[in-house]
Design a protein around this motif. Structure first.
Motif, PDB file in Angstrom:
ATOM      1  N   UNK A 206       0.813  -1.216   0.000  1.00  0.00           N
ATOM      2  CA  UNK A 206       0.000   0.000   0.000  1.00  0.00           C
ATOM      3  C   UNK A 206       0.846   1.266   0.000  1.00  0.00           C
ATOM      4  N   UNK A 207       2.135   1.155   0.281  1.00  0.00           N
ATOM      5  CA  UNK A 207       3.000   2.333   0.360  1.00  0.00           C
ATOM      6  C   UNK A 207       3.632   2.707  -0.975  1.00  0.00           C
ATOM      7  N   UNK A 208       3.571   1.801  -1.943  1.00  0.00           N
ATOM      8  CA  UNK A 208       4.259   2.050  -3.217  1.00  0.00           C
ATOM      9  C   UNK A 208       3.663   3.252  -3.944  1.00  0.00           C
ATOM     10  N   UNK A 209       2.312   3.348  -3.963  1.00  0.00           N
ATOM     11  CA  UNK A 209       1.666   4.492  -4.625  1.00  0.00           C
ATOM     12  C   UNK A 209       2.095   5.803  -3.969  1.00  0.00           C
ATOM     13  N   UNK A 210       2.057   5.843  -2.634  1.00  0.00           N
ATOM     14  CA  UNK A 210       2.429   7.062  -1.913  1.00  0.00           C
ATOM     15  C   UNK A 210       3.870   7.457  -2.164  1.00  0.00           C
ATOM     16  N   UNK A 211       4.732   6.463  -2.351  1.00  0.00           N
ATOM     17  CA  UNK A 211       6.144   6.728  -2.626  1.00  0.00           C
ATOM     18  C   UNK A 211       6.301   7.497  -3.939  1.00  0.00           C
ATOM     19  N   UNK A 212       5.545   7.112  -4.959  1.00  0.00           N
ATOM     20  CA  UNK A 212       5.668   7.786  -6.258  1.00  0.00           C
ATOM     21  C   UNK A 212       5.078   9.195  -6.216  1.00  0.00           C
ATOM     22  N   UNK A 213       4.115   9.422  -5.323  1.00  0.00           N
ATOM     23  CA  UNK A 213       3.462  10.732  -5.268  1.00  0.00           C
ATOM     24  C   UNK A 213       4.086  11.708  -4.296  1.00  0.00           C
ATOM     25  N   UNK A 214       5.082  11.254  -3.524  1.00  0.00           N
ATOM     26  CA  UNK A 214       5.741  12.145  -2.550  1.00  0.00           C
ATOM     27  C   UNK A 214       6.738  13.023  -3.281  1.00  0.00           C
ATOM     28  N   UNK A 215       6.348  14.259  -3.577  1.00  0.00           N
ATOM     29  CA  UNK A 215       7.208  15.131  -4.374  1.00  0.00           C
ATOM     30  C   UNK A 215       8.500  15.483  -3.641  1.00  0.00           C
ATOM     31  N   UNK A 216       8.469  15.468  -2.310  1.00  0.00           N
ATOM     32  CA  UNK A 216       9.699  15.647  -1.534  1.00  0.00           C
ATOM     33  C   UNK A 216      10.124  14.252  -1.102  1.00  0.00           C
ATOM     34  N   UNK A 217      10.686  13.495  -2.026  1.00  0.00           N
ATOM     35  CA  UNK A 217      11.006  12.113  -1.708  1.00  0.00           C
ATOM     36  C   UNK A 217      12.212  11.615  -2.455  1.00  0.00           C
ATOM     37  N   UNK A 218      12.441  10.302  -2.339  1.00  0.00           N
ATOM     38  CA  UNK A 218      13.610   9.674  -2.940  1.00  0.00           C
ATOM     39  C   UNK A 218      13.498   9.591  -4.460  1.00  0.00           C
ATOM     40  N   UNK A 219      12.303   9.252  -4.953  1.00  0.00           N
ATOM     41  CA  UNK A 219      12.143   9.022  -6.392  1.00  0.00           C
ATOM     42  C   UNK A 219      10.711   9.390  -6.817  1.00  0.00           C
ATOM     43  N   UNK A 220      10.353  10.677  -6.711  1.00  0.00           N
ATOM     44  CA  UNK A 220       8.981  11.068  -7.044  1.00  0.00           C
ATOM     45  C   UNK A 220       8.697  10.936  -8.533  1.00  0.00           C
ATOM     46  N   UNK A 221       7.469  10.579  -8.859  1.00  0.00           N
ATOM     47  CA  UNK A 221       7.051  10.496 -10.265  1.00  0.00           C
ATOM     48  C   UNK A 221       5.555  10.798 -10.322  1.00  0.00           C
ATOM     49  N   UNK A 222       5.237  12.063 -10.492  1.00  0.00           N
ATOM     50  CA  UNK A 222       3.836  12.489 -10.497  1.00  0.00           C
ATOM     51  C   UNK A 222       3.024  11.817 -11.602  1.00  0.00           C
ATOM     52  N   UNK A 223       3.585  11.584 -12.809  1.00  0.00           N
ATOM     53  CA  UNK A 223       2.780  10.879 -13.831  1.00  0.00           C
ATOM     54  C   UNK A 223       2.245   9.535 -13.359  1.00  0.00           C
ATOM     55  N   UNK A 224       3.041   8.801 -12.567  1.00  0.00           N
ATOM     56  CA  UNK A 224       2.552   7.514 -12.049  1.00  0.00           C
ATOM     57  C   UNK A 224       1.442   7.743 -11.033  1.00  0.00           C
TER      58      UNK A 224
END
Length: 312
Positions: A206-224
């Protein structure tokens, strides 16, 4: 004061200190804290100290690094932005259907998507490694990719299976096995271990989606992240339309079904029947029929019935 008092006072102090040490240990044992930490560390590949001192992102990043290494892929090191002076990139989140507010004396069935965001990422192959640059899309056969409602393009799994869908598939399959092992565990300790493992797998997926959407993060990807919520809104609207178009009097049902509310990953349906016993089979049938119109592994399940129900 107790220490400087009589032998009885010091005895009271010693008993208090013993209880102070024993009770946290008993709580840790009861809640399987250590077992859960060990299983989370095994699943995500991070040291146990990270589970206490760091957040969820490092766990997901660790899983990505581990999978990319086995696939011989390099992961870029990105400079963090957003909260550190750069602009934060927003995107539209989940949808909420307008509620039909009322006091319902009829049973209200709730249909719920199981692990909605992880299953969307699997179904539509959403990943860093499958994202297509719009400039490159014109050189590709349209049959090889799919475009989300918000315009982002991802190649299909038949072309290249993404890293994130692979990780999610492995996590969810492992969770199924852990839940099965938990049921068959011969001892309470083994049951606690498997329960800790399935919880760790659930949280990680359940955390994978949030990881991609965290703009202040390790590997953000807003398109995903924005594509995930876009597909989520689409699925909710399709469920509402399917139920209200198919469960009608012209189709042989006693009442016209109405979706009275929906939020993120669930819809609430009034089938019009008078009893809970009548609502159960209709809800189960509707969930199964809706599941068939969605790409795998998206799964709509019948969750529960409210009776009566106040929607405000």
């Amino acid at each position: 004061d107790l220490q400087n008092g009589s032998d009885e006072d010091r005895h009271r102090l010693a008993v208090y200190c013993l209880k102070d040490a024993l009770l946290p240990l008993r709580l840790m044992e009861k809640l399987s804290v250590l077992v859960n930490y060990v299983e989370m560390a095994r699943v995500t590949g991070v040291p146990m100290s990270f589970l206490i001192s760091r957040g969820q992102q490092i766990k997901v990043f660790s899983m990505i690094l581990r999978k990319c290494r086995s696939e011989k892929l390099l992961v870029p090191t990105l400079k963090k932005s957003g909260g550190q002076g750069g602009p934060e990139i927003g995107y539209e989140g989940a949808t909420v259907l307008d509620p039909i507010k009322s006091y319902y004396k009829e049973p209200i069935a709730t249909l719920d998507f199981a692990s909605l965001y992880p299953s969307i990422m699997q179904a539509y192959n959403l990943c860093y490694s499958t994202l297509v640059n719009p400039a490159d899309a014109k050189n590709l056969d349209p049959k090889l990719y799919e475009k989300s409602d918000n315009g982002h393009i991802f190649v299909k799994s038949t072309v290249k299976l993404g890293i994130l869908p692979t990780i999610l598939s492995e996590l969810l399959e492992a969770r199924k096995r852990a839940k099965k092992d938990m049921k068959n565990a011969p001892t309470e300790f083994e049951r606690a271990v498997q329960n800790g493992r399935q919880l760790a797998l659930k949280v990680s997926a359940n955390s994978v989606y949030g990881f991609t959407g965290a703009t202040v993060g390790q590997l953000p990807c807003v398109p995903i992240a924005s594509s995930v919520t876009s597909y989520g809104r689409q699925l909710l609207e399709r469920t509402k339309a399917f139920v209200e178009e198919n469960y009608t009097k012209p189709n042989g049902y006693e009442h016209d079904a109405v979706v009275i509310y929906g939020d993120t990953d669930s819809v609430m349906v009034k089938f019009g029947c008078a009893t809970v016993a009548e609502a159960f089979p209709l809800a189960e049938e509707a969930a199964a029929r809706c599941t068939k119109i969605f790409p795998k592994p998206i799964f709509l399940e019948f969750e529960k019935v409210y009776f009566p129900y106040l929607l405000m």
